[in-house]
Each structure stands twice: as structure tokens, then as C-alpha cells.
Enzyme design. Structure first.
Site, mmCIF file in Angstrom:
data_model
loop_
_atom_site.group_PDB
_atom_site.id
_atom_site.type_symbol
_atom_site.label_atom_id
_atom_site.label_comp_id
_atom_site.label_asym_id
_atom_site.label_seq_id
_atom_site.Cartn_x
_atom_site.Cartn_y
_atom_site.Cartn_z
ATOM 1 N N ASP A 255 -62.067 51.894 -154.050
ATOM 2 C CA ASP A 255 -61.682 52.040 -155.451
ATOM 3 C C ASP A 255 -60.182 52.264 -155.573
ATOM 4 O OD1 ASP A 255 -64.276 51.824 -156.126
ATOM 5 O OD2 ASP A 255 -64.621 53.962 -156.493
ATOM 6 N N ASP B 179 -59.582 58.986 -154.666
ATOM 7 C CA ASP B 179 -60.666 59.036 -153.683
ATOM 8 C C ASP B 179 -60.679 57.779 -152.822
ATOM 9 O OD1 ASP B 179 -61.569 61.488 -154.263
ATOM 10 O OD2 ASP B 179 -63.176 60.839 -155.626
#
Ligand code: 1YM
Length: 644
Positions: free
Chosen positions: A505, A509
């Protein structure tokens, strides 16, 4: 009169020969400077700086100043004796002119000492001169300032006195502008010079090196000055890690004409980080000096441990690997005629270096351990733990191997492999999360694209012992899928995919997961990175729709540009992608996987920067919080799509 003419003729004859010499450099620059890429461009600076470092090693120079001027020309100034200006009778011209116009004339004109510039591309000032549109050198010596200028290596005129200086002033100043018709780029990178000059300062204790950038908007200045030399280098490499004991162990001496300096300290990690240097040049493949160091370490610790009953007579000996777990070491030797071996000539071959390092380190390390029994015990206990873990890891690894030998379908179950069997055509996407993995499996081009979904965060290999690493399922999946094996078993010819693409992504994170993945690759299969097989996918951040037409933006800047272009209308629909999972298969293909449209970032590192890469990984993945925060703050500007 006739003598005068004769002299001139000789001068002319010399001149022709010299011109040919430097023309050869301009014709085949790669042969003299390695390459004409950015790397070669930076090498020009090192060539000039190395001459000044030689002067420091000879004991005559305390400080070197390097400046990137506004026009990307470079100025290097030292406070050494100044290059000799008197007539060199062999060439019948000023020694200064010989240094800058005769190929390989960087060598000593008699006199001992070690030459830094005898290394990899150490071909000296004349090569830099040949590859520069213009070069000016000024020498301050005996109360006078001498000067000579050149264009593409040809002198504009003879060496001239251009002024006076005080009798006690001395030094050399070289200013050059790299030739834009030869180099692919003529724009210097401050950080590249900074790192190399810092390393040079560590390796030459007491020498002050100042680097300044005068380019507009990029003004910077750093000063490197390490009284402790490589001891401070080890401390620098260990910053951000917990060291096992306070002292850096240091050995120094000369034997058989080899000057040896070694500094080392254990930290609580599991990596063996040894950097070896010969005449200030890094030897990425080690060689005899590194072997001598390792032999001494293994021998001395086993001897001490048995002698002091820390390990029993019947216990198995500690291996070198056990003792080197968590060890950061610098091995730096100076030798008069280094012989480099191996395909890339990066491995030291001189056998006298092995003996010299082994005997100096054995003797001084034995003394250190006797003086510091607590430190000795500490290291040996850590080594014993490493020994046990190594045993456990071996069993775990063998289990993996046995399994793959038994079952023919040894590839991980989660892997959706591609059908093409020629690795050159194939790529594998390592995808974060099962849902994105699902979309990717639907979207992919089955012939050439394989998908390996990974669940959640992968193990942080910086913080885990080898046995845990090898029993981790995600890591084992990657190892089997790639096909190369790891560490000593690594074999690039078995690589099953030309491109390994990490697809996470576009948020914090995702960046963290990508970093964990890169850390794993760097520690266990660094060749994949070095040989350029590792990539990061770049998913878009936004989807913009207007009148059923679609645009994707990969940064906020791009979003603004698109909106400016298409107009800010009511009916523009802007969708912010939070994760890969939000894209359907078609969108994922179009934006991130389609070789025709996607953006891939290749992950690179080269041997010369290995010590710096190591620091980056421990800073980001190690235990200490403060250095990590600093690193992220300093580098935040490079992280484009930071989403907090
Ligand atoms: C900014 C670059 O080149 N400094 C420099 C070079 C030399 C000397 C001093 C030097 C060397 C010796 C004697 C010697 C060089 N001299 C030669 C040569 N700075 C920079 N500083 N006196 C001065 O080696 O005996 C080559 S390099 F060949 F002329 F001696």
C-alpha cells in the site's frame, strides 16, 4: 643558441607523446576512471583528493577542503608541501606539469610511503585533467604562488609565478570542470561525496576534511575530523545499536612492511559487519587481510575460552561465525604494492598481509582479553548462544531442504506461479495482504507474472535469531519461490524471476512492510539487490474521473497538475486510494502491474556504499528509537507519498 633549438625540439617530441597519452584517456575514459556515469564523475574528485590524502599519510598535510562550486566545478585545497614545481630532468619540464599531463605520473618521484592512489582507478591527476574542460592548479611553496592552467589536458602555457605567499605557507589547490561531452551527467551529488569523504577521514586519523556545497539552494557544509580514526568509525557504524561492552577493541602495528589497524566492537544484533580496506580503498570481497583477521579472532577466542574454562575441553570449538555474530569491525591495512585479484579486482591477494594481520591481532587481542576478563566473558557467552542458535537453524534449514527434496511441488501453496519457464521473461509480485493478493491474481498476465501474497507484517530479521527466521512461513515462501537459496547456498543462476516486485500500500504501513522485505533481501540475498533484480511497485494515490474519462495520480503534485489541466469542475470525481485492496483487478492492472503503463522503482546499492546501507537498515529496523526518528526526519523530504 643551437642548444636552445635542440631543447625546443626535444620539448616538441615529448609533447607529441604526451598528447597521445591524454587523447587515449579521452577516447576510452572508462578504462581509466571506471565509467563515464555519475560514478565516474565522482571518481574525478577522489583522484584529486587521494593525492592530498597521500600527502597527509606522508605526514605533511592536516586538512583538505573540497568545494562544489556553483557551476558544478570542483575545488580541492590542501595544506601539504605543494606539488614540486622544479624541473623534472627526465621530462625536461616542471614536475607539476608532468603530474598533470603524463599518464600514470601520480607515482612518487622517489621516497617511500604508501600511495592511496595505487588502488582501483588510482590513475591520478592527469586523467582528471584530460577529462576536464578546464583545470587550474596553484601551488604555494617557498614564498611563491605558482600556477598552470589546462584545457582538456593541454597546458595553456608554462608554469608561472603569479604572486607571493609567506615563507611558511604551503599547499596545493586544484580547480576543475568535468567535460560535459564525456560524462553522462556533470551534476555532483553532495551526499555521495559526503559519505566517501567521511569514510576517508575515518581511515586517516587526525586528518580534517571539509566539504562545502556552494550551489544555489543547496548550500551545505560538513567537517570530518576523527582523532580516533577507525575506532570512531566502528562507533559510528554501531550507533543505533546496543553495544555489548563500552570499549572499541583496537589493534595496531607494522609487520613485514604491512601497517595494520583493526577496530571492533560487538553489538546485540546478529550480523557480521566487517569492512576491509587496503590503502584507504574498500575491498568489498575481502582477501588475505580479512582472512588473517578472521583466523586471529577464531584462534584467540577459542584459546582464551578453553584456557579460562569458560568452555570445557570436550565442548565443540566456537566457529568464526559464532564469534563474529553481532561484530562490527574495520580492518585497514597500508601496503606498498597491493595485488588485487578476482574478477572485479576487489580482493586483496598479498599473502604477507594475512600473516601480518593475523599475528598483530592475535597478540594484541590476547592481551586485551587478559586485561578485560568481563568483556571476554561477555563475548564468549554471546558466541555460545550463537553456536546453539546456529545448530537449531541448521536443523530448521535442513528440514526445509529435505522437504523440498521429497515433495516435487515444493513451491509454496499460496504462490500463483506464471507459466513461462524462462526466468528472463518472468516477474514475481510480493503482495501485502490476501485481498490485494486476490485482485493481483485476477489482474496478472498469467504467462509471465507470478503472485505471492504475504499475510500481514513479515518478520523483522534485524531483531530475530536465525532459527526463528528460517521457521517463519512468509520468509520460507519467499526463499522457495525465488529459487536461489540464501547466504552461502545462494546461486543467482537459479533465480526463477528476473524481477522481484514488492507491491505494498502507498501508506506508512506499506512502506514499513516494504522496508522489512528489503531488510530480509539485503541480509540474506544481497546479490539480488546488487544485480538490480529488486523493484518497488508504485500504486497510484488518486483516481480522477471526468466525463467518463479516467486519470491516475501518483503524487499530490501530479493530482494538482491533472486538476489544473482538466479544470476544477463539479462533476470531477476524486477517489483517494487508501490501499491496494480498494482497487479492483482491472484498476490494479492498469495502474500498477501493466508493464506498458506502470512505474517501477529499482532498488540499488553498490559496494562502495555498503557500510551506509547497513546503517540505514539498522537505523530503521533496530531497537533504538532516537536515531530512527532522526533518520526519518532527515529523509522525510525524499518520501513522497507519506500518509500520516
Ligand atoms: C589538491 C590536490 O595533489 N597535493 C600534493 C601532491 C603532491 C605532493 C604534495 C608532494 C609529493 C611529494 C613531494 C612526494 C604530489 N607530488 C607529486 C610528485 N593535492 C595534491 N601535495 N612533495 C610534494 O611524493 O615526494 C605527485 S602528487 F610526483 F610531483 F612528487
Amino acid at each position: 643558441m643551437s642548444e636552445e633549438i635542440n631543447k625546443n625540439q626535444e620539448y616538441g617530441a615529448d609533447q607529441i607523446q604526451i598528447l597521445e597519452g591524454l587523447e587515449a584517456v579521452r577516447k576510452r575514459p572508462g578504462m581509466y576512471i571506471g565509467s563515464t556515469s555519475e560514478r565516474g564523475l565522482h571518481h574525478l574528485v577522489y583522484e584529486i583528493v587521494d593525492n592530498a590524502v597521500d600527502e597527509a599519510l606522508a605526514g605533511y598535510c592536516d586538512s583538505i577542503q573540497v568545494t562544489i562550486e556553483k557551476d558544478n566545478s570542483i575545488t580541492v585545497v590542501d595544506d601539504g608541501r605543494g606539488i614540486p614545481v622544479g624541473t623534472n630532468h627526465k621530462a625536461n619540464k616542471s614536475a607539476l606539469e608532468v603530474v598533470f599531463t603524463v599518464l600514470h605520473a601520480g607515482g612518487k618521484f622517489g621516497g617511500g610511503g604508501y600511495k592511496v592512489s595505487g588502488g582501483l582507478h588510482g590513475v591520478g591527476a592527469s586523467v582528471v585533467n584530460a577529462l576536464s574542460t578546464s583545470l587550474d592548479v596553484q601551488v604555494c611553496r617557498d614564498g611563491k604562488i605558482y600556477e598552470q592552467s589546462y584545457k582538456k589536458g593541454h597546458p595553456d602555457g608554462p608554469v608561472k609565478v603569479v604572486g607571493n605567499c609567506s615563507e611558511d605557507q604551503h599547499g596545493t589547490k586544484v580547480h576543475f570542470l568535468p567535460d560535459g561531452t564525456i560524462f553522462e551527467t556533470t551534476v555532483y551529488k553532495y551526499d555521495v561525496l559526503k559519505q566517501r569523504l567521511r569514510e576517508t577521514a575515518f581511515l586517516t586519523k587526525g586528518l580534517k576534511i571539509i566539504l562545502e556545497d556552494k550551489r544555489e539552494g543547496e548550500e551545505h557544509c560538513h567537517e570530518f575530523h576523527y582523532a580516533g580514526g577507525i575506532k570512531e568509525f566502528v562507533e559510528y557504524l554501531n550507533r543505533g545499536k546496543e553495544s555489548l561492552y563500552d570499549d572499541v577493541i583496537y589493534c595496531e602495528g607494522t609487520k613485514n612492511g604491512v601497517y595494520v589497524e583493526v577496530a571492533m566492537q560487538h553489538n546485540d544484533s546478529f550480523n557480521d559487519s566487517a569492512y576491509s580496506f587496503v590503502n584507504n580503498i574498500i575491498t568489498p570481497e575481502g582477501g588475505t587481510h580479512l582472512t588473517g583477521f578472521r583466523n586471529a579472532l577464531t584462534k584467540t577466542f577459542n584459546f582464551y575460552a578453553k584456557n579460562n574454562k569458560i568452555i570445557k575441553d570436550n565442548d565443540p570449538a566456537l566457529t568464526g561465525e559464532d564469534i563474529r555474530e553481532g561484530l562490527t569491525a574495520i580492518i585497514s591495512i597500508k601496503i606498498e604494492e597491493p595485488q588485487f585479484e578476482g574478477q572485479t579486482k576487489q580482493k586483496l591477494g598479498n599473502s604477507e598481509a594475512r600473516g601480518a594481520v593475523e599475528s598483530i591481532v592475535s597478540e594484541q587481542l590476547t592481551y586485551f582479553l587478559e586485561q578485560n576478563p568481563d568483556v571476554a566473558k561477555n563475548i564468549i557467552q554471546k558466541s555460545v548462544l550463537a553456536q546453539r542458535a546456529r545448530e537449531a537453524a541448521r536443523s530448521a534449514r535442513e528440514a526445509t531442504r529435505r522437504k523440498s527434496a521429497l515433495e516435487n511441488t515444493s513451491l509454496p501453496g499460496k504462490l500463483a506461479d506464471c507459466s513461462d519457464k524462462d526466468p528472463k521473461n518472468c516477474e514475481i509480485f510480493i503482495v501485502e495482504g490476501d485481498s490485494a493478493g486476490g485482485s493481483a491474481k485476477t489482474a496478472r498476465s498469467r504467462a509471465t507474472q507470478a503472485i505471492l501474497p504475504l499475510r500481514g507484517k513479515i518478520l523483522n530479521v534485524e531483531k530475530a535469531r536465525p532459527d526463528r527466521i528460517f521457521s517463519n512461513e512468509e520468509i520460507r515462501s519467499m526463499i522457495t519461490a525465488f529459487g536461489t537459496g540464501i547466504q552461502d547456498d545462494f546461486d543467482i543462476s537459479k533465480l526463477r524471476y528476473d524481477k522481484i516486485i514488492i507491491m505494498t500500500d502507498a501508506d506508512v504501513d506499506g512502506a514499513h512492510i516494504a522496508t522489512l522485505m528489503l531488510t530480509f533481501l539485503y541480509r540474506f540475498m544481497p546479490e539480488l539487490i546488487k544485480q538490480g533484480h529488486v523493484y518497488l511497485a508504485t500504486p497510484p494515490l488518486y483516481k480522477i474521473e471526468k466525463n467518463r474519462k479516467v486519470w491516475y495520480a501518483y503524487s499530490d503534485e501530479e493530482l494538482n497538475n491533472i486538476i489544473t489541466e482538466i479544470g476544477r469542475d463539479q462533476n470531477n470525481k476524486i477517489q483517494r486510494y487508501k490501499g491496494l485492496g480498494e482497487m479492483d483487478a482491472e484498476q490494479l492492472w492498469e495502474t500498477t502491474m501493466d508493464p506498458e503503463n506502470r512505474i517501477l522503482k529499482r532498488v540499488t546499492m553498490d559496494d562502495e556504499t555498503a557500510s551506509e546501507v547497513d546503517i540505514t537498515f539498522t537505523t530503521l529496523m533496530g531497537d533504538k528509537v532516537e536515531p530512527r526518528r532522526e533518520f526519518i526526519e532527515q529523509n522525510a523530504k525524499y518520501v513522497k507519498n507519506l500518509d500520516i
